[in-house]
Design a protein around this motif. Structure first.
Motif, short mmCIF file in Angstrom:
data_model
loop_
_atom_site.label_atom_id
_atom_site.label_comp_id
_atom_site.label_asym_id
_atom_site.label_seq_id
_atom_site.Cartn_x
_atom_site.Cartn_y
_atom_site.Cartn_z
N THR A 135 37.84 65.02 -3.94
CA THR A 135 37.49 63.74 -4.22
C THR A 135 37.31 63.18 -5.33
OG1 THR A 135 36.75 61.80 -3.01
CG2 THR A 135 35.20 63.50 -3.53
N CYS A 136 38.12 62.11 -5.82
CA CYS A 136 37.46 61.53 -7.09
C CYS A 136 36.40 60.74 -7.00
CB CYS A 136 38.47 60.67 -7.79
SG CYS A 136 38.76 59.10 -6.85
N TYR A 137 35.70 60.50 -8.14
CA TYR A 137 34.46 59.70 -8.36
C TYR A 137 34.82 58.57 -8.99
CZ TYR A 137 29.85 57.77 -9.37
OH TYR A 137 28.61 57.09 -9.50
N THR A 138 34.43 57.40 -8.48
CA THR A 138 34.86 56.05 -9.25
C THR A 138 33.95 55.51 -10.28
OG1 THR A 138 35.99 55.55 -7.26
CG2 THR A 138 35.71 53.65 -8.71
N ILE A 139 34.69 54.87 -11.56
CA ILE A 139 34.01 54.46 -12.54
C ILE A 139 34.24 52.91 -12.36
CG2 ILE A 139 33.45 54.24 -15.04
CD1 ILE A 139 32.58 56.96 -13.75
N GLY A 140 33.61 52.07 -12.02
CA GLY A 140 33.85 50.62 -11.79
C GLY A 140 33.94 49.97 -13.17
N MET A 141 34.55 48.85 -13.17
CA MET A 141 34.70 48.15 -14.49
C MET A 141 33.26 47.50 -15.15
SD MET A 141 38.34 45.91 -14.15
CE MET A 141 37.66 44.90 -12.60
N ALA A 142 33.35 47.70 -16.20
CA ALA A 142 32.10 47.23 -17.24
C ALA A 142 32.25 47.61 -18.63
CB ALA A 142 30.92 48.22 -16.78
N PRO A 143 31.53 46.80 -19.41
CA PRO A 143 31.68 47.13 -20.77
C PRO A 143 31.81 48.70 -20.97
CG PRO A 143 29.71 45.74 -20.34
CD PRO A 143 30.17 46.16 -19.12
N ILE A 144 32.64 48.93 -22.28
CA ILE A 144 32.85 50.20 -22.31
C ILE A 144 31.58 51.32 -22.50
CG2 ILE A 144 34.10 52.11 -24.03
CD1 ILE A 144 36.11 50.05 -24.49
N PHE A 155 28.85 47.09 -8.81
CA PHE A 155 30.14 47.82 -8.82
C PHE A 155 31.15 46.81 -8.94
CE2 PHE A 155 34.04 49.37 -6.48
CZ PHE A 155 34.03 50.72 -7.12
N ARG A 156 31.95 46.78 -9.97
CA ARG A 156 32.95 45.96 -10.47
C ARG A 156 34.19 46.10 -10.22
NH1 ARG A 156 29.19 46.10 -14.55
NH2 ARG A 156 27.84 44.70 -14.68
N ILE A 157 35.02 45.33 -10.00
CA ILE A 157 36.68 45.54 -9.80
C ILE A 157 37.21 44.05 -10.05
CG2 ILE A 157 36.57 47.25 -7.94
CD1 ILE A 157 37.34 45.06 -5.79
N ALA A 158 38.32 44.14 -10.06
CA ALA A 158 39.12 43.04 -10.55
C ALA A 158 38.82 41.88 -9.66
CB ALA A 158 40.78 43.09 -10.69
N HIS A 159 38.30 41.97 -8.46
CA HIS A 159 38.31 40.90 -7.43
C HIS A 159 36.80 40.15 -7.61
CE1 HIS A 159 42.36 41.86 -5.89
NE2 HIS A 159 41.66 43.01 -5.51
N GLU A 160 35.94 41.16 -7.80
CA GLU A 160 34.58 40.85 -7.48
C GLU A 160 33.64 41.87 -8.16
OE1 GLU A 160 33.61 40.64 -3.24
OE2 GLU A 160 34.01 42.64 -3.03
N THR A 161 32.16 41.39 -8.12
CA THR A 161 31.05 42.45 -8.56
C THR A 161 29.95 42.46 -7.17
OG1 THR A 161 31.32 42.14 -10.81
CG2 THR A 161 29.07 42.96 -9.89
N ARG A 162 29.65 43.72 -6.80
CA ARG A 162 28.71 43.79 -5.68
C ARG A 162 27.58 44.68 -6.12
NH1 ARG A 162 33.48 45.28 -3.13
NH2 ARG A 162 32.84 47.50 -2.97
N THR A 163 26.38 44.13 -5.57
CA THR A 163 25.29 45.06 -5.69
C THR A 163 24.78 45.43 -4.31
OG1 THR A 163 23.74 43.27 -5.80
CG2 THR A 163 24.53 43.70 -7.82
N HIS A 164 25.08 44.81 -3.35
CA HIS A 164 24.70 45.26 -1.77
C HIS A 164 26.09 45.13 -0.91
CE1 HIS A 164 20.95 44.21 -3.37
NE2 HIS A 164 20.41 45.02 -2.67
N GLN A 165 26.18 45.81 -0.12
CA GLN A 165 27.46 46.04 0.91
C GLN A 165 26.90 45.99 2.33
OE1 GLN A 165 31.09 46.18 0.41
NE2 GLN A 165 30.59 45.44 2.45
#
Length: 343
Positions: A130-139, A18-28
């Motif tokens: 509720t919406c479903y989020t598409i995180g930042m990634a290549p198009i 999951f990518r946003i402007a601040h970071e990328t996470r694979t675990h939380q």
């Protein structure tokens, strides 16, 4: 029997990075806080140990356990009384931890009264998707994720420095569903105003937090000139921020972990309504324990972003789910938040 406090340290695996402007996470990492009242009932709350906010599971667990002796004399604490206790004994407690305790006491309150939490409140008779989020990634990756997860409304994470309009155009070619755009403070005022016209044409409903919190001059300019409503996220943390947001934004996104729980969240909603702001509630990357708590606010909202548990490869809990055709909440059997550890 004294009230008991237990802390469950859990690492939530994400279904995909999951990518946003601040970071990328694979675990939380997350903490599930359990309060057990004098009758043996358990109430659950959650605090995501989000690295961006400087939270650490071991440190936060120790802080919570240090509060246990102060809670023990009470065989039950209503949510309002909990906040009085915390204001006295732990006024500097991190809002994520306060939220976990607030939700746990709300959960117990609902279970004692044999009702879902939201049924205690005076709420409109409506449903909010509720919406479903598409995180930042290549198009190509973002369009593939959208195709793999059909949903009635999407939130698109932008602001990473790429061609954000090209991303929305590519995603729009895949679906007619409405889009919410979250720029995560990654744009300038000029970009936001310029983009807003094309984004409106492409079926975007609003833009969330395009500018850094400190750029109030730019935000005032954006509010006056944007073709789309602007929703505050990072700029709106607590009740004290709502007045300023009414000057600079068209609406606010409330995160219960940031404001300290359901009780302060509803105070923010009441104030924002009087100021004419539209209302959204969002989530962190949380399990069903956290999402089931936030979902109690749904009838009071204009927009919702409660997909945290849907982004997980494995959820330790079960509770509120969402209908993939409508985006509306499906309430589980049970009282309180309805969340519990998966059997």
């Amino acid at each position: 029997m004294p009230m008991q406090l237990k802390v469950h340290q859990i690492t939530l695996p994400l279904a995909s990075p999951f990518r946003i402007a601040h970071e990328t996470r694979t675990h939380q990492p997350t903490l599930i806080v359990e309060l057990i009242d004098g009758a043996g009932r358990s109430g659950f709350g959650e605090a995501a140990m989000t690295r961006y906010y400087g939270l650490d599971s071991e440190t936060c667990t120790a802080i919570l356990k240090n509060l246990a002796p102060a809670l023990a004399p009470h065989n039950y604490l209503p949510p309002g009384e909990l906040h009085v206790v915390l204001d006295t004994l732990a006024p500097q407690l991190h809002p994520f931890l306060r939220c976990a305790l607030d939700v746990a006491t709300h959960d117990l309150w609902g279970k004692r009264e044999n009702k879902r939490i939201g049924e205690h409140w005076d709420q409109p008779k409506r449903q909010t998707a509720t919406c479903y989020t598409i995180g930042m990634a290549p198009i190509e990756e973002m369009t593939a994720k959208l195709r793999a997860f059909p949903w009635p409304v999407y939130k698109i994470k932008l602001g990473g420095g790429g061609d954000d309009l090209a991303i929305i155009r590519a995603l729009r070619a895949e679906t007619d569903a409405p889009f919410y755009v979250d720029a995560n403070t990654g744009w300038t005022a000029a970009q936001t105003i310029d983009y807003s016209h094309e984004l409106k044409r492409l079926g975007v409903v609003f833009i969330e937090q395009p500018l850094p919190v400190t750029d109030e001059v730019g935000q005032a300019r954006v509010k006056a000139a944007s073709a789309l409503p602007i929703i505050a996220d990072e700029s709106c943390q607590t009740l004290a921020d709502v007045e300023k947001c009414a000057e600079l934004f068209h609406g606010i996104n409330i995160k219960i972990v940031k404001c300290g729980g359901l009780l302060p969240a509803r105070q923010m909603i009441a104030r924002a309504r009087k100021l004419g702001l539209s209302m959204m509630a969002g989530c962190m990357t949380e399990s069903s324990f956290g999402i089931s708590a936030i979902a109690q606010l749904l009838p009071e909202l204009d927009y919702a972003d409660m997909d945290g548990a849907m982004l997980l490869a494995e959820d330790p809990g079960e509770g509120v789910t969402f209908d993939s055709r409508t985006g509306f909440a499906v309430w589980p059997e049970g009282n309180g938040t309805g969340a519990r550890f998966r059997r």
